[in-house]
Design an enzyme around this catalytic site. Structure first.
Site, PDB file in Angstrom:
ATOM      1  N   GLU A 118      -8.335  -6.565   9.257  1.00 40.15           N
ATOM      2  CA  GLU A 118      -7.852  -7.797   8.630  1.00 40.15           C
ATOM      3  C   GLU A 118      -6.333  -7.912   8.701  1.00 40.15           C
ATOM      4  O   GLU A 118      -5.622  -6.918   8.595  1.00 40.15           O
ATOM      5  CB  GLU A 118      -8.230  -7.799   7.148  1.00 40.15           C
ATOM      6  CG  GLU A 118      -9.708  -7.716   6.935  1.00 40.15           C
ATOM      7  CD  GLU A 118     -10.070  -7.693   5.457  1.00 40.15           C
ATOM      8  OE1 GLU A 118     -11.256  -7.607   5.168  1.00 40.15           O
ATOM      9  OE2 GLU A 118      -9.147  -7.757   4.615  1.00 40.15           O
ATOM     10  N   CYS A 125       0.616  -9.328   6.037  1.00 44.25           N
ATOM     11  CA  CYS A 125       0.054  -8.086   5.528  1.00 44.25           C
ATOM     12  C   CYS A 125      -0.839  -7.534   6.635  1.00 44.25           C
ATOM     13  O   CYS A 125      -1.849  -8.157   6.982  1.00 44.25           O
ATOM     14  CB  CYS A 125      -0.740  -8.403   4.256  1.00 44.25           C
ATOM     15  SG  CYS A 125      -1.526  -6.972   3.541  1.00 44.25           S
ATOM     16  N   CYS A 184     -10.517   3.272   5.656  1.00 42.51           N
ATOM     17  CA  CYS A 184      -9.530   4.185   5.076  1.00 42.51           C
ATOM     18  C   CYS A 184     -10.254   5.409   4.536  1.00 42.51           C
ATOM     19  O   CYS A 184     -11.341   5.309   3.969  1.00 42.51           O
ATOM     20  CB  CYS A 184      -8.742   3.508   3.960  1.00 42.51           C
ATOM     21  SG  CYS A 184      -7.439   4.567   3.277  1.00 42.51           S
ATOM     22  N   CYS A 203     -10.045   5.184  -2.574  1.00 41.29           N
ATOM     23  CA  CYS A 203      -9.693   4.613  -3.889  1.00 41.29           C
ATOM     24  C   CYS A 203     -10.842   3.709  -4.341  1.00 41.29           C
ATOM     25  O   CYS A 203     -11.287   2.843  -3.589  1.00 41.29           O
ATOM     26  CB  CYS A 203      -8.389   3.827  -3.785  1.00 41.29           C
ATOM     27  SG  CYS A 203      -7.046   4.820  -3.100  1.00 41.29           S
ATOM     28  N   CYS A 252     -10.694  -0.235  -4.277  1.00 44.83           N
ATOM     29  CA  CYS A 252     -10.221  -0.866  -3.038  1.00 44.83           C
ATOM     30  C   CYS A 252     -11.388  -1.123  -2.092  1.00 44.83           C
ATOM     31  O   CYS A 252     -12.158  -0.210  -1.783  1.00 44.83           O
ATOM     32  CB  CYS A 252      -9.183   0.042  -2.385  1.00 44.83           C
ATOM     33  SG  CYS A 252      -8.731  -0.457  -0.706  1.00 44.83           S
ATOM     34  N   CYS A 288      -6.959  -6.232   0.344  1.00 46.35           N
ATOM     35  CA  CYS A 288      -7.239  -5.557   1.600  1.00 46.35           C
ATOM     36  C   CYS A 288      -8.703  -5.157   1.690  1.00 46.35           C
ATOM     37  O   CYS A 288      -9.303  -4.699   0.742  1.00 46.35           O
ATOM     38  CB  CYS A 288      -6.317  -4.366   1.810  1.00 46.35           C
ATOM     39  SG  CYS A 288      -6.708  -2.919   0.831  1.00 46.35           S
TER      40      CYS A 288
END
Ligand code: SAH
Ligand code: SF4
Length: 348
Positions: free
Chosen positions: A95, A108, A115, A119, A122, A339
Site C-alpha cells: 500500500e 506514506c 511485517c 504489533c 496493526c 497501514c
C-alpha cells in the site's frame, strides 16, 4: 526473481551506466535516461524521445519502469487522501497513501510486504511477513505519485516510511531507496523531508545514529512500561523500553537531532494517567516530541480510539514533565488509511 525484468528504479546512476554499457550503449545514455526517470517520471520507454528507437526497443525487452498494477484504490470522502494497493511482479501486494494537507503532499510508503513485528493493533502486523521490498519497489511508489502530482502541477513535498513494514528490518534496501530519493542529480527530495519510522530495533537505531543520517527518526513507542508494551508489541521482549530509550539518547547525542515518538492512543489501554506519567518520566529532559494519534481500529484487534477528553488529559499529563506533544488527526479514516488496512479489507 530473475525471470522478472529489471526495474530501472532499482539502480543508482553508476549501476544504470553499467547496465547500458552492458547493452553496448554509450555511458551518456544513462544520464539521459536518469533525467527521464527522476525529472520527468516517464512511465514508459516509448516516450523517451531523445533515445534512438532501437535503444527504446532494447530497453523494452530488458527492463521495466513499472512497479506493477494498481489492484485497489480508495479516495477519502474529502478527496484529500488517496490510497492505492499495488501488485508487485511476484504477486505481493503493498500500500501507498497520498495525503494532501494545505500545501503539503505527503506520501506514506511501504518498505516490506507484510511485517514480522506482529504489533497486535496493526493491520500489517496481523497479516505477518511476506518479504522485504527492494530499493526499486520503495522508490517506485514515490515516482508513481510524483508522476500523478506533476500532471496537476504539484509535487511530492514529504515522504514518511509509515506504510507496510518495518524500515529498519529492511535496512539496506530502505537506506538505498532514501539515498536515491535524496540524490541531488535525481529526484532531489530534501533528506529532512523523509521520516523513518521504527518500532524500536535497537542495534539498527544505533547504526542509524552512527551513520549520522539527515532523515528524521520516529520511534513507535505506544507504551511506557514493559508490561504494557509487551502486550501490544511482541518485539519489545527482545528490545525493551530501557534499551530503546538508551539508543534514542545515543541518537540525539550523536546527531543533535530531535527524535519523535509515536503513540497510538488506545482507550483505557495506554491512555491512562499512569502511562502518561511513566512516559513523562521516561522522556523528561530529552530532545524529543510526542505525536499522539488516536488508534485506527482494525479487524483483528478490539481496541478503540481514545476519546477527545482522554487524549487531552494524556497530553496534559505529558506537559507536566515538560514533554511536548501534538495530537494528530487521523486522515483518511473512511478509506482505511492506516497501514495494511486496504489489503486487509480487499482480502476479506
Ligand atoms: N513499522 C514502522 C513503520 C510502519 S507503521 C513502525 O512501527 O513505526 C507506522 C506507524 O503506524 C507506527 O507508528 C505504528 O505504530 C502506527 N500504527 C500501526 N497500526 C496503527 C493503528 N491501527 N492505529 C494507529 N496507528 C497505527
Ligand atoms: Fe510492523 Fe510497524 Fe505494524 Fe508493528 S506497527 S506490525 S512494526 S508495520
Amino acid at each position: 526473481m530473475s525471470s522478472h525484468p529489471l526495474n530501472l528504479y532499482e539502480l543508482n546512476l553508476a549501476d544504470l551506466t553499467e547496465f547500458l554499457t552492458g547493452l553496448g550503449e554509450p555511458a551518456y545514455r544513462a544520464k539521459q535516461i536518469w533525467q527521464w526517470l527522476y525529472r520527468q517520471y516517464t512511465p514508459d520507454f516509448a516516450t523517451m524521445s531523445n533515445l534512438p528507437q532501437p535503444l527504446r526497443d532494447k530497453l523494452d525487452a530488458n527492463a521495466t519502469l513499472d512497479i506493477g498494477p494498481i489492484i485497489a484504490e480508495q479516495l477519502s470522502n474529502d478527496n484529500q487522501t488517496k490510497k492505492v494497493l499495488f501488485q508487485l511482479a511476484d504477486g505481493q501486494q503493498i500500500e501507498t497513501v497520498l495525503m494532501r494537507y494545505e500545501k503539503r503532499r505527503t506520501l506514506c510508503i511501504s518498505t516490506q510486504a507484510g511485517c514480522a513485528m506482529g504489533c497486535i493493533f496493526c493491520a500489517t502486523g496481523q497479516m505477518g511477513f511476506f518479504r522485504h521490498l527492494n530499493s526499486g519497489e520503495i522508490v517506485a511508489q514515490v515516482i508513481h505519485f510524483a508522476r500523478e502530482l506533476a500532471a496537476e502541477g504539484e509535487h511530492v513535498t514529504n515522504v514518511v516510511l509509515m506504510g507496510m513494514g518495518e524500515p529498519l528490518h529492511n535496512y539496506e534496501n530502505t537506506m538505498t531507496a532514501v539515498d536515491r530519493l535524496t540524490d541531488p542529480t535525481g529526484f532531489n527530495l530534501g533528506a529532512r523531508k523523509i521520516t523513518i519510522s521504527t518500532v524500536g530495533l535497537v542495534p539498527a537505531i544505533r547504526r542509524y545514529a552512527d551513520e549520522k543520517r539527515q532523515t528524521p527518526l520516529a520511534v513507535s513507542l505506544h507504551a511506557a512500561t514493559d508490561a504494557e508494551r509487551d502486550k501490544l508489541i511482541p518485539v519489545n521482549r527482545k528490545w525493551p523500553i530501557a534499551d530503546i530509550i538508551e539508543a534514542c539518547r545515543y541518537y540525539v547525542a550523536k546527531t543533535g537531532r530531535r527524535i519523535t515518538f509515536e503513540w497510538a492512543l488506545i482507550a483505557h489501554e495506554n491512555d491512562t494517567p499512569e502511562q502518561a506519567q511513566a512516559l513523562g518520566r521516561l522522556l523528561q529532559g530529552m530532545l524529543c516530541h510526542v505525536n499522539l494519534i488516536p488508534l485506527n481500529p482494525t479487524q483483528k484487534y478490539g481496541g478503540q480510539p481514545s476519546s477527545r477528553a482522554r487524549v487531552n488529559a494524556f497530553q496534559q499529563g505529558l506537559a507536566r514533565y515538560g514533554v511536548s506533544s501534538t495530537v494528530r488527526v487521523r486522515r483518511g479514516i473512511d478509506i482505511q488509511a492506516g497501514c495494511g488496512q486496504l489489503k486487509a479489507t480487499v482480502q476479506k
